[in-house]
Write an enzyme that holds these catalytic residues in place. Structure first.
Site, PDB file in Angstrom:
ATOM      1  N   SER A 141       3.366  -2.062  10.379  1.00 56.77           N
ATOM      2  CA  SER A 141       4.812  -2.102  10.613  1.00 56.77           C
ATOM      3  C   SER A 141       5.449  -3.446  10.270  1.00 56.77           C
ATOM      4  O   SER A 141       6.324  -3.926  10.987  1.00 56.77           O
ATOM      5  CB  SER A 141       5.136  -1.694  12.062  1.00 56.77           C
ATOM      6  OG  SER A 141       4.742  -0.347  12.285  1.00 56.77           O
TER       7      SER A 141
ATOM      8  N   GLY B 243       2.455   2.270  10.740  1.00 56.96           N
ATOM      9  CA  GLY B 243       3.408   3.364  10.575  1.00 56.96           C
ATOM     10  C   GLY B 243       4.101   3.769  11.863  1.00 56.96           C
ATOM     11  O   GLY B 243       4.725   4.828  11.929  1.00 56.96           O
TER      12      GLY B 243
ATOM     13  N   ASN C 137       0.862  -1.186   0.000  1.00 54.36           N
ATOM     14  CA  ASN C 137       0.000   0.000   0.000  1.00 54.36           C
ATOM     15  C   ASN C 137       0.897   1.235   0.000  1.00 54.36           C
ATOM     16  O   ASN C 137       1.462   1.600   1.029  1.00 54.36           O
ATOM     17  CB  ASN C 137      -0.883  -0.053   1.255  1.00 54.36           C
ATOM     18  CG  ASN C 137      -1.702   1.205   1.438  1.00 54.36           C
ATOM     19  OD1 ASN C 137      -1.800   2.048   0.541  1.00 54.36           O
ATOM     20  ND2 ASN C 137      -2.301   1.358   2.620  1.00 54.36           N
ATOM     21  N   TRP C 138       1.032   1.843  -1.170  1.00 50.98           N
ATOM     22  CA  TRP C 138       1.963   2.970  -1.298  1.00 50.98           C
ATOM     23  C   TRP C 138       1.425   4.246  -0.652  1.00 50.98           C
ATOM     24  O   TRP C 138       2.156   5.213  -0.505  1.00 50.98           O
ATOM     25  CB  TRP C 138       2.268   3.250  -2.775  1.00 50.98           C
ATOM     26  CG  TRP C 138       2.991   2.141  -3.487  1.00 50.98           C
ATOM     27  CD1 TRP C 138       3.338   0.909  -2.972  1.00 50.98           C
ATOM     28  CD2 TRP C 138       3.468   2.150  -4.837  1.00 50.98           C
ATOM     29  NE1 TRP C 138       3.994   0.169  -3.916  1.00 50.98           N
ATOM     30  CE2 TRP C 138       4.090   0.900  -5.078  1.00 50.98           C
ATOM     31  CE3 TRP C 138       3.422   3.087  -5.876  1.00 50.98           C
ATOM     32  CZ2 TRP C 138       4.665   0.575  -6.312  1.00 50.98           C
ATOM     33  CZ3 TRP C 138       3.984   2.763  -7.107  1.00 50.98           C
ATOM     34  CH2 TRP C 138       4.605   1.522  -7.315  1.00 50.98           C
ATOM     35  N   LYS C 139       0.159   4.269  -0.319  1.00 46.54           N
ATOM     36  CA  LYS C 139      -0.484   5.456   0.263  1.00 46.54           C
ATOM     37  C   LYS C 139      -0.238   6.679  -0.653  1.00 46.54           C
ATOM     38  O   LYS C 139      -0.156   6.516  -1.864  1.00 46.54           O
ATOM     39  CB  LYS C 139      -0.002   5.681   1.694  1.00 46.54           C
ATOM     40  CG  LYS C 139      -0.138   4.397   2.535  1.00 46.54           C
ATOM     41  CD  LYS C 139       0.053   4.604   3.992  1.00 46.54           C
ATOM     42  CE  LYS C 139      -0.103   3.263   4.706  1.00 46.54           C
ATOM     43  NZ  LYS C 139      -0.032   3.378   6.144  1.00 46.54           N
TER      44      LYS C 139
ATOM     45  N   GLU D 200      -6.772   4.687   7.743  1.00 47.78           N
ATOM     46  CA  GLU D 200      -6.569   6.110   7.447  1.00 47.78           C
ATOM     47  C   GLU D 200      -7.818   6.707   6.813  1.00 47.78           C
ATOM     48  O   GLU D 200      -8.130   7.884   6.990  1.00 47.78           O
ATOM     49  CB  GLU D 200      -5.321   6.281   6.569  1.00 47.78           C
ATOM     50  CG  GLU D 200      -4.052   6.103   7.404  1.00 47.78           C
ATOM     51  CD  GLU D 200      -2.881   5.498   6.683  1.00 47.78           C
ATOM     52  OE1 GLU D 200      -2.846   5.496   5.443  1.00 47.78           O
ATOM     53  OE2 GLU D 200      -1.966   5.002   7.386  1.00 47.78           O
TER      54      GLU D 200
ATOM     55  N   GLY E  70       2.879  -1.129   4.308  1.00 48.16           N
ATOM     56  CA  GLY E  70       2.876   0.293   3.968  1.00 48.16           C
ATOM     57  C   GLY E  70       4.292   0.766   3.679  1.00 48.16           C
ATOM     58  O   GLY E  70       4.817   0.585   2.587  1.00 48.16           O
ATOM     59  N   GLY E  71       4.933   1.358   4.693  1.00 49.15           N
ATOM     60  CA  GLY E  71       6.252   1.977   4.524  1.00 49.15           C
ATOM     61  C   GLY E  71       7.257   1.113   3.770  1.00 49.15           C
ATOM     62  O   GLY E  71       7.920   1.589   2.843  1.00 49.15           O
TER      63      GLY E  71
ATOM     64  N   GLU F 261      -5.445  -4.969  10.544  1.00 46.72           N
ATOM     65  CA  GLU F 261      -4.435  -3.954  10.786  1.00 46.72           C
ATOM     66  C   GLU F 261      -4.760  -3.193  12.063  1.00 46.72           C
ATOM     67  O   GLU F 261      -5.615  -2.292  12.052  1.00 46.72           O
ATOM     68  CB  GLU F 261      -4.390  -2.953   9.620  1.00 46.72           C
ATOM     69  CG  GLU F 261      -4.019  -3.584   8.295  1.00 46.72           C
ATOM     70  CD  GLU F 261      -3.428  -2.554   7.348  1.00 46.72           C
ATOM     71  OE1 GLU F 261      -2.326  -2.794   6.854  1.00 46.72           O
ATOM     72  OE2 GLU F 261      -4.059  -1.508   7.112  1.00 46.72           O
TER      73      GLU F 261
ATOM     74  N   HIS G 246      -9.537   1.018   4.920  1.00 50.21           N
ATOM     75  CA  HIS G 246      -8.246   1.262   5.569  1.00 50.21           C
ATOM     76  C   HIS G 246      -8.437   2.251   6.725  1.00 50.21           C
ATOM     77  O   HIS G 246      -9.232   3.177   6.618  1.00 50.21           O
ATOM     78  CB  HIS G 246      -7.227   1.802   4.560  1.00 50.21           C
ATOM     79  CG  HIS G 246      -5.839   1.833   5.132  1.00 50.21           C
ATOM     80  ND1 HIS G 246      -5.420   2.869   5.932  1.00 50.21           N
ATOM     81  CD2 HIS G 246      -4.820   0.946   5.069  1.00 50.21           C
ATOM     82  CE1 HIS G 246      -4.173   2.608   6.327  1.00 50.21           C
ATOM     83  NE2 HIS G 246      -3.791   1.453   5.815  1.00 50.21           N
TER      84      HIS G 246
HETATM   85  P1  PGA Z   1       2.841   0.314   7.632  1.00 51.35           P
HETATM   86  O1  PGA Z   1       1.375   0.534   7.002  1.00 51.35           O
HETATM   87  O2  PGA Z   1       3.395  -0.966   7.066  1.00 51.35           O
HETATM   88  O3  PGA Z   1       3.633   1.529   7.211  1.00 51.35           O
HETATM   89  O4  PGA Z   1       2.664   0.231   9.111  1.00 51.35           O
HETATM   90  C1  PGA Z   1       0.511  -0.550   6.802  1.00 51.35           C
HETATM   91  C2  PGA Z   1      -0.786  -0.079   6.189  1.00 51.35           C
HETATM   92  O5  PGA Z   1      -1.257   1.007   6.511  1.00 51.35           O
HETATM   93  O6  PGA Z   1      -1.394  -0.791   5.362  1.00 51.35           O
END
Ligand code: PGA
Length: 261
Positions: A214, A175, A13-15, A99, A235-236, A169, A97
């Site tokens: 994470s 993050g 997930n590149w956000k 966010e 994510g990251g 999640e 998600h």
């Molecule tokens: P993260 O994000 O790996 O940076 O914690 C995961 C996500 O939001 O899908």
């Protein structure tokens, strides 16, 4: 509950990261590294990148998904992207998600409508569920996960194989560098598997249950060794070719060894 054996998935997930040029370069390198991977690998870039990245991935085994979509097919919804517009560009869409739930204020009800809209257009839905830190401290983790699952999936009718993925999640792990412990992650994923059985029946055993929050090259193998974790939503670390490649290869190794994912 019957034996679960879904095909594992590692999705990035590149956000809201990368320019179009950077994203295209990242997708090219991931294709080179991961086209031979024997678990599903997927990238979820921003909408603006989909047309070009679809070209980069054409003919490869990597899947392409969007990070969101709206609940209507077309109309006066400034700034939104409909599932009808995604058809032919990508195969999957991420919905729910945290966010979007917590920063953009999406309700369970809106997410349920989006999910139905995505299914009308035969997009595979990756539904994200998970508790905030306060909810975990209040002992409400399973209640929240149940609510996210029920509100999205209850009354959905027949779900076929390959139409749904669940990503657990915990919001406090996203993050933050604070990955859930193996026990925490496995406990909730077992719970998700049980609920899925009730909500969608036999096909539940084919639905991958991912962990997200994470995930790194260092902790991936331990997570994938868990019996009820079928991959990861990353994510990251999905923005770094080396880290994402190691995570996908760890998933492949876990599946090959017969453990967990
Ligand atoms: P993260 O994000 O790996 O940076 O914690 C995961 C996500 O939001 O899908």
């Amino acid at each position: 509950m019957s034996l679960r054996r879904p095909l594992p998935l590692v999705a990035g997930n590149w956000k809201m990261n990368t320019t179009v040029d950077e994203g295209v370069a990242l997708a090219r390198r991931l294709r080179t590294e991961l086209d031979t991977c024997r678990v599903e690998v997927e990238v979820l870039p921003p909408f603006t990148h989909l047309v070009q990245i679809a070209e980069v991935l054409r003919g490869s085994r990597l899947r392409l998904g969007a990070q969101n979509c709206f609940s209507a097919d077309k109309g006066a919804y400034t700034g939104e992207v409909s599932p009808a517009m995604l058809v032919g560009l990508c195969q999957d869409v991420l919905l729910g998600h945290s966010e979007r739930r917590h920063i953009l204020g999406e309700s369970d009800e809106l997410i349920a409508r989006k999910l139905r809209a995505a299914r009308r257009h035969r997009l595979r839905v990756i539904l994200a569920v998970g508790e905030t830190e306060d909810e975990r401290l209040d002992g409400a983790t399973m209640t929240v996960v149940d609510r996210h699952l029920r509100s999205a999936l209850e009354g959905l009718g027949n779900v076929g194989e390959g139409e749904l993925v669940i990503a657990y999640e915990p919001v406090w792990a996203i993050g933050t560098g604070r990955t859930a412990s193996s026990e925490q992650a496995e406990e909730v994923c077992v719970h998700v598997a049980t609920r899925l059985d009730e909500l969608i029946g036999d096909v539940a055993t084919t639905v991958p249950i991912l962990y997200g929050g994470s995930v790194t090259a260092d902790n991936a193998a331990e997570l994938f060794a868990l019996p009820h974790i079928d991959g990861a939503l990353v994510g990251g670390a999905s923005l770094e070719v080396d880290a994402f490649t190691l995570i996908a290869r760890a998933c492949e190794a876990a599946r090959a060894s017969g453990a967990g994912a």
